[in-house]
Design an enzyme around this catalytic site. Sequence first.
Site, PDB file in Angstrom:
ATOM      1  N   TYR A  13       0.506  -1.125  -0.086  1.00 13.04           N
ATOM      2  CA  TYR A  13      -0.070   0.131  -0.215  1.00 13.04           C
ATOM      3  C   TYR A  13       0.782   1.548  -0.199  1.00 13.04           C
ATOM      4  CZ  TYR A  13      -4.030  -2.173   1.077  1.00 13.04           C
ATOM      5  OH  TYR A  13      -5.190  -3.315   0.741  1.00 13.04           O
ATOM      6  N   SER A  41       9.053   2.298   5.882  1.00 10.25           N
ATOM      7  CA  SER A  41       8.072   1.822   6.801  1.00 10.25           C
ATOM      8  C   SER A  41       8.152   2.313   7.911  1.00 10.25           C
ATOM      9  CB  SER A  41       8.551   0.106   7.295  1.00 10.25           C
ATOM     10  OG  SER A  41       8.831  -0.597   5.720  1.00 10.25           O
ATOM     11  N   PHE A  75       3.610   9.537   5.465  1.00  6.64           N
ATOM     12  CA  PHE A  75       2.373  10.210   5.889  1.00  6.64           C
ATOM     13  C   PHE A  75       1.346   9.779   5.241  1.00  6.64           C
ATOM     14  CE2 PHE A  75       5.937  12.457   7.966  1.00  6.64           C
ATOM     15  CZ  PHE A  75       5.866  12.287   9.371  1.00  6.64           C
ATOM     16  N   ALA A  91       4.554   9.210  17.074  1.00  7.47           N
ATOM     17  CA  ALA A  91       4.312  10.189  17.195  1.00  7.47           C
ATOM     18  C   ALA A  91       2.524  11.396  16.186  1.00  7.47           C
ATOM     19  CB  ALA A  91       4.674  11.947  17.409  1.00  7.47           C
ATOM     20  N   ALA A  94      -0.052   9.013  16.582  1.00  6.98           N
ATOM     21  CA  ALA A  94      -0.795   8.362  17.946  1.00  6.98           C
ATOM     22  C   ALA A  94      -1.510  10.052  18.725  1.00  6.98           C
ATOM     23  CB  ALA A  94       0.664   8.904  19.035  1.00  6.98           C
ATOM     24  N   CYS A 137      -2.395   0.953  10.775  1.00 11.25           N
ATOM     25  CA  CYS A 137      -1.548   1.668  11.368  1.00 11.25           C
ATOM     26  C   CYS A 137      -1.347   2.117  12.002  1.00 11.25           C
ATOM     27  CB  CYS A 137      -0.901   2.661  10.407  1.00 11.25           C
ATOM     28  SG  CYS A 137      -0.330   2.646   9.037  1.00 11.25           S
ATOM     29  N   GLN A 156      -3.342   1.461  15.585  1.00  7.26           N
ATOM     30  CA  GLN A 156      -3.299   1.027  16.953  1.00  7.26           C
ATOM     31  C   GLN A 156      -1.631  -0.455  16.543  1.00  7.26           C
ATOM     32  OE1 GLN A 156      -6.353  -1.731  18.510  1.00  7.26           O
ATOM     33  NE2 GLN A 156      -5.445  -3.894  17.760  1.00  7.26           N
ATOM     34  N   PHE A 172     -11.793  -0.444   6.109  1.00  9.71           N
ATOM     35  CA  PHE A 172     -11.758  -0.010   7.355  1.00  9.71           C
ATOM     36  C   PHE A 172     -11.990   2.060   7.649  1.00  9.71           C
ATOM     37  CE2 PHE A 172      -7.988   3.032   7.320  1.00  9.71           C
ATOM     38  CZ  PHE A 172      -6.988   2.549   6.228  1.00  9.71           C
ATOM     39  N   LYS A 173     -12.299   2.139   6.126  1.00 15.16           N
ATOM     40  CA  LYS A 173     -12.964   3.305   5.785  1.00 15.16           C
ATOM     41  C   LYS A 173     -12.996   3.462   5.107  1.00 15.16           C
ATOM     42  CE  LYS A 173      -9.823   6.941   4.772  1.00 15.16           C
ATOM     43  NZ  LYS A 173      -8.212   7.409   4.698  1.00 15.16           N
TER      44      LYS A 173
END
Length: 483
Positions: A14, A130, A161, A221, A224, A275, A277, A337-338
């Site tokens: 992906y 990765s 990103f 970060a 998160a 990504c 979790q 998932f989306k």
Amino acid sequence: VVKMVKICCIGAGYVGGPTMAVIALKCPSIEVAVVDISVPRINAWNSDQLPIYEPGLEEVVKQCRGKNLFFSTDVEKHVREANIVFVSVNTPTKTQGLGAGKAADLTYWESAARMIADVSKSDKIVVEKSTVPVKTAEAIEKILMHNSRGINFQILSNPEFLAEGTAINDLFKPDRVLIGGRETPEGMKAIKALKDVYAHWVPEDRILCTNLWSAEVSKLAANAFLAQRISSVNAMSALCEATGADVSQVSHAIGFDSRIGPKFLNASVGFGGSCFQKDILNLVYICECNGLPEVANYWKQVIKVNDYQKTRFVNRVVSSMFNTVSGKKIAILGFAFKKDTGDTRETPAIDVCKGLMGDKARLSIYDPQVPEEHIQRDLQMNKFDWDHPIHLQPTSPSTINQVIVASDAYEATKDSHGVCILTEWDEFKNLDYQKIYNNMQKPAFVFDGRNILDVEKLRKIGFIVYSIGKPLDKWLKDMPAVA
Ligand code: NAD
Ligand code: UDX
């Protein structure tokens, strides 16, 4: 004569596939080879049926494939010829041994690094694409240096990103590109070389250069923080249901604060994807290993609230329907998932479906992009196994007899007692809900886990409606669900 830069990317997934396709499109002077050990994946990249669904991807691939973009299983040849090697292999959560269920599994990463060391005959820049634990670059450096036979390797961290479903747009117009490297003259030279690649289309002020560890930490970060926003709004959604507030109005109101901002505040049945979790678990583990239990516990809550949100949804469905769904047909609209992706990794739909199956429901599932065998596979697999290729080998076609996969939303909902919206696909907004209602058992329920439907309109048709974080029907108030 300036020698043509050659890029090789290990991992045609992906991230590797779309990222390299865009580099090839934007840099006609660079030759890009994407390599993978998976033969079916490479064959698919070379065919008309690309292995992943991503809006706009096909056009980009078609424009460059065979010109300066190649997909190949000849990993060693392309690595050997490249000046810059991206490593974009999967880094799933470990399922066994030290750190199982938390730490990142770097098996695939390490074997790629050892292979690079083995086959290289000239100096190379090795780019971590990765998402990896902080300090991975140091480990990779050691593997490469100790096996290098005099060849020079520079390691860079260049986390990705992009979000699935909008990957091509995100790659065309990234908010920023982040490049971390060693603060030595050779390190700076390597950073410059990679910067020159992106500078073909990304404005210079959006290319951020940092040290290696800042780049590695920034990726963990960023994910998160993003996931925390969703857990924050989802936590508020429970309070809204309890008080009569409407979470959409609350999101709108707080999003007007320019410090908070309006994006990424949609309450949902929970976040999913490969990504969030995984990367938070990894972050938690790293904090624990560094003697920071308070920091670890802080981030752990983001996952706990996400699990709570999925459980809460299942409990709402069951409690609304007289506390039992045993033998009842429940339609599941959306499994990815989306929207705009066929990816089901960590999709909340897996947990919701398993929860309903635990209460003996019969499920009829429809998703516009997810093939039947993936749905069946996902519902039979253990947590965290999904990203370990060994578990993804085609298994015997044993299917769960509680689950059928429908070919459209009308078929899925026919004769059902309830409908659950688990993915926000646009096509679900415009279905003929009167027709759906007419063909359902009564009372007919809708549980909107994505807040995409017009609740009032559905209530007028006769549905009993639950929509995350919205004022409850009298019916639902009388049937409280305790998570
Ligand atoms: P993926 O599973 O889709 O692709 C990884 C590919 O690497 C697979 O095709 C696998 O066969 C291949 N591979 C594994 N070991 C190999 C080896 N030794 N040699 C050659 N090929 C090998 O994974 P992905 O979603 O592309 O993610 C890759 C990385 O990027 C992960 O670390 C992930 O956390 C990160 N990331 C993902 C996203 C996303 O949206 N999916 C976004 C940002 C970052
Ligand atoms: C995420 C990050 O956004 C991306 O920057 C990173 O590189 C990889 O991880 P992705 O997982 O592909 O990308 O999709 P994203 O749009 O972030 O959505 C993740 C999950 O959060 C989805 O399940 C989505 O439905 C959910 N979500 C998102 C919400 O529930 N509410 C929101 O407001 C936004």
